[in-house]
Design a protein around this motif. Sequence first.
Motif, PDB file in Angstrom:
ATOM      1  N   ALA A 131       7.503  54.052 -18.492  1.00 29.41           N
ATOM      2  CA  ALA A 131       7.684  53.065 -18.155  1.00 29.41           C
ATOM      3  C   ALA A 131       7.260  51.286 -17.737  1.00 29.41           C
ATOM      4  O   ALA A 131       8.258  50.298 -18.672  1.00 29.41           O
ATOM      5  CB  ALA A 131       7.975  53.442 -16.273  1.00 29.41           C
ATOM      6  N   HIS A 132       6.005  51.326 -18.092  1.00 26.84           N
ATOM      7  CA  HIS A 132       5.161  50.052 -19.190  1.00 26.84           C
ATOM      8  C   HIS A 132       5.690  49.335 -19.856  1.00 26.84           C
ATOM      9  O   HIS A 132       5.928  48.090 -20.213  1.00 26.84           O
ATOM     10  CB  HIS A 132       4.044  50.328 -18.760  1.00 26.84           C
ATOM     11  N   ARG A 133       5.477  50.942 -21.140  1.00 27.18           N
ATOM     12  CA  ARG A 133       5.861  50.593 -22.363  1.00 27.18           C
ATOM     13  C   ARG A 133       7.210  50.187 -22.848  1.00 27.18           C
ATOM     14  O   ARG A 133       7.976  49.090 -23.165  1.00 27.18           O
ATOM     15  CB  ARG A 133       5.576  51.634 -23.324  1.00 27.18           C
ATOM     16  N   THR A 134       7.940  50.942 -21.759  1.00 22.29           N
ATOM     17  CA  THR A 134       9.713  49.849 -21.961  1.00 22.29           C
ATOM     18  C   THR A 134       9.899  48.900 -21.289  1.00 22.29           C
ATOM     19  O   THR A 134      10.608  47.963 -22.250  1.00 22.29           O
ATOM     20  CB  THR A 134      10.484  51.703 -21.381  1.00 22.29           C
ATOM     21  N   VAL A 135       9.265  48.912 -19.994  1.00 19.07           N
ATOM     22  CA  VAL A 135       9.277  47.184 -19.734  1.00 19.07           C
ATOM     23  C   VAL A 135       8.888  46.473 -20.719  1.00 19.07           C
ATOM     24  O   VAL A 135       9.696  45.086 -21.159  1.00 19.07           O
ATOM     25  CB  VAL A 135       8.758  47.234 -18.172  1.00 19.07           C
ATOM     26  N   ALA A 136       7.849  46.314 -21.411  1.00 19.55           N
ATOM     27  CA  ALA A 136       6.982  45.591 -22.577  1.00 19.55           C
ATOM     28  C   ALA A 136       7.607  45.732 -23.654  1.00 19.55           C
ATOM     29  O   ALA A 136       7.870  44.557 -23.822  1.00 19.55           O
ATOM     30  CB  ALA A 136       5.701  46.269 -22.890  1.00 19.55           C
ATOM     31  N   THR A 137       8.782  46.730 -23.697  1.00 28.00           N
ATOM     32  CA  THR A 137       9.016  46.631 -25.240  1.00 28.00           C
ATOM     33  C   THR A 137      10.577  45.223 -24.868  1.00 28.00           C
ATOM     34  O   THR A 137      10.453  44.627 -25.725  1.00 28.00           O
ATOM     35  CB  THR A 137       9.798  47.767 -25.491  1.00 28.00           C
ATOM     36  N   GLU A 138      11.011  45.523 -23.594  1.00 26.83           N
ATOM     37  CA  GLU A 138      12.317  44.835 -23.787  1.00 26.83           C
ATOM     38  C   GLU A 138      12.292  43.676 -23.280  1.00 26.83           C
ATOM     39  O   GLU A 138      12.774  42.422 -23.684  1.00 26.83           O
ATOM     40  CB  GLU A 138      12.894  45.510 -22.141  1.00 26.83           C
ATOM     41  N   CYS A 139      10.719  43.079 -22.524  1.00 21.76           N
ATOM     42  CA  CYS A 139      10.110  42.399 -22.570  1.00 21.76           C
ATOM     43  C   CYS A 139       9.762  41.489 -23.934  1.00 21.76           C
ATOM     44  O   CYS A 139      10.450  40.323 -23.723  1.00 21.76           O
ATOM     45  CB  CYS A 139       9.484  41.544 -21.622  1.00 21.76           C
ATOM     46  N   LYS A 140       9.815  41.809 -24.737  1.00 24.54           N
ATOM     47  CA  LYS A 140       8.930  41.642 -25.958  1.00 24.54           C
ATOM     48  C   LYS A 140      10.762  40.832 -26.853  1.00 24.54           C
ATOM     49  O   LYS A 140      10.564  40.274 -27.529  1.00 24.54           O
ATOM     50  CB  LYS A 140       8.779  42.126 -26.710  1.00 24.54           C
ATOM     51  N   LYS A 141      11.515  41.675 -26.970  1.00 24.20           N
ATOM     52  CA  LYS A 141      12.333  41.530 -27.648  1.00 24.20           C
ATOM     53  C   LYS A 141      13.886  40.869 -26.822  1.00 24.20           C
ATOM     54  O   LYS A 141      13.621  40.261 -27.807  1.00 24.20           O
ATOM     55  CB  LYS A 141      13.334  42.828 -27.349  1.00 24.20           C
ATOM     56  N   LEU A 142      13.648  41.294 -25.649  1.00 16.56           N
ATOM     57  CA  LEU A 142      15.116  40.631 -24.955  1.00 16.56           C
ATOM     58  C   LEU A 142      14.301  38.941 -23.781  1.00 16.56           C
ATOM     59  O   LEU A 142      15.160  38.463 -23.608  1.00 16.56           O
ATOM     60  CB  LEU A 142      15.813  41.310 -24.490  1.00 16.56           C
TER      61      LEU A 142
END
Length: 64
Positions: free
Chosen positions: A17-28
Amino acid sequence: MSWLAIILAFVIGWEAAHRTVATECKKLGKFYVGNEVFECRKISHSAGYQPAADSDTPTPPGNE
């Protein structure tokens, strides 16, 4: 053995979950939970960092 499986599943889920949020924040610059959209902003912890006056983030001790 079942407690170990539960704890392992929790830790793996938490990390994913934390990795997904971090990835989405970096990309979008935002991430989604259901129908809600949350905007992300990076906080720099460099020397002299001061949060914006309208921020609800507390100022670390010694940086007042």
